[in-house]
Design a protein around this motif. Sequence first.
Motif, mmCIF file in Angstrom:
data_model
loop_
_atom_site.group_PDB
_atom_site.id
_atom_site.type_symbol
_atom_site.label_atom_id
_atom_site.label_comp_id
_atom_site.label_asym_id
_atom_site.label_seq_id
_atom_site.Cartn_x
_atom_site.Cartn_y
_atom_site.Cartn_z
ATOM 1 N N ASN A 1 0.772 -1.423 -0.035
ATOM 2 C CA ASN A 1 0.053 0.032 -0.078
ATOM 3 C C ASN A 1 0.694 1.389 -0.013
ATOM 4 O OD1 ASN A 1 -2.369 -1.500 -0.025
ATOM 5 N ND2 ASN A 1 -2.548 -1.372 2.236
ATOM 6 N N GLN B 1 4.108 0.242 -2.900
ATOM 7 C CA GLN B 1 3.445 -0.058 -4.101
ATOM 8 C C GLN B 1 4.546 -1.057 -4.916
ATOM 9 O OE1 GLN B 1 1.821 3.008 -6.076
ATOM 10 N NE2 GLN B 1 0.710 3.571 -4.527
ATOM 11 N N ARG C 1 -4.720 -5.270 -6.351
ATOM 12 C CA ARG C 1 -3.695 -4.960 -7.142
ATOM 13 C C ARG C 1 -3.189 -6.037 -8.151
ATOM 14 N NH1 ARG C 1 -0.739 -0.653 -6.382
ATOM 15 N NH2 ARG C 1 1.224 -1.830 -7.066
ATOM 16 N N ASN D 1 -1.170 -4.797 -11.318
ATOM 17 C CA ASN D 1 -0.101 -4.220 -10.957
ATOM 18 C C ASN D 1 0.952 -4.803 -9.959
ATOM 19 O OD1 ASN D 1 -1.082 -1.790 -12.110
ATOM 20 N ND2 ASN D 1 -2.570 -1.480 -10.691
#
Length: 303
Positions: A173, A176, A257, A262
């Motif tokens: 978070n 990343q 994610r 990602n």
Amino acid sequence: MAPALLRAASPRLHPAAPAASADSGQGRCAVTIRDSRPRGVALRVGGSTRREFSCITKASKDHSGLTRQLLDFQHDTIDDVGGEHDPFRELKARFMDFKQRHHVENYSNYQSLAQQQTPKFMVVACADSRVCPTSILGFQPGEAFAVRNVANLVPPYKHGASETSAALEFAVNTLQVENILVVGHSRCGGIQALMSLKEDSPSGFIKDWVSIGKSARLSTEAAAGNLSFEMQCRHCEKESINSSLLNLLTYPWIKKRVNEGNLNLHGGYYNFIDCTFEKWTLVYREELEGGSKYAIKNRSTWS
């Protein structure tokens, strides 16, 4: 399920007025700690306040005293440690070598790292002294955010707070990261403890922790229960990696994610007996061919 995957693959500090040093006569900066006195904690129940217990701990005074000693530390101080028996002599030599060969020669890079870190990898590895991911995979400072625990286990989201889940939350978070790599290894004592658990085994920190991997043990017993204990442990070492990969997807912000493309989840297995490294990537999609949500891709062995 994981078997299919295997088959497919503190107080605030305030400076006080300078205090006279008894031995030197020179001023010395002391440190005071505001509101450091322990106080009772009042519990409010049904609108009334009762003083149920007092949080008076010797430890709260001890750690502030230790911190004060560190703040007063003089860099030219030499502790009186038996020379040839000092376990830090070699570590000091290694640190000075690191400082000269890495920090000094790459000063601008370390100055940048002092401002921020932007690692591409989050690594979950075992605490075993033989399995250092930085040494094995050559990670340089700033490249991998890492957490190590017994048997490189990732607890499921519902397990609650742990050092591993906190590290994952920060890595995903805040930093990343783009990749999470769970690294297992040969002859893992944590996995041996898991495979040796008995229902009547006395409770303890190790038992409670490795029990997170019970699903990997059950899968191992189903797939390799006819093999020797050593071979079952070898199987479970890899099984538990996939179990941890699946547990990662129980964290909503990791799953999100991954679905967005990602974040990628990877497994790795280091065999220090013959110095080989297996690597694979977990694929997760709601509708994969064959009805499963999970598959393995990009599997390779480095030898």
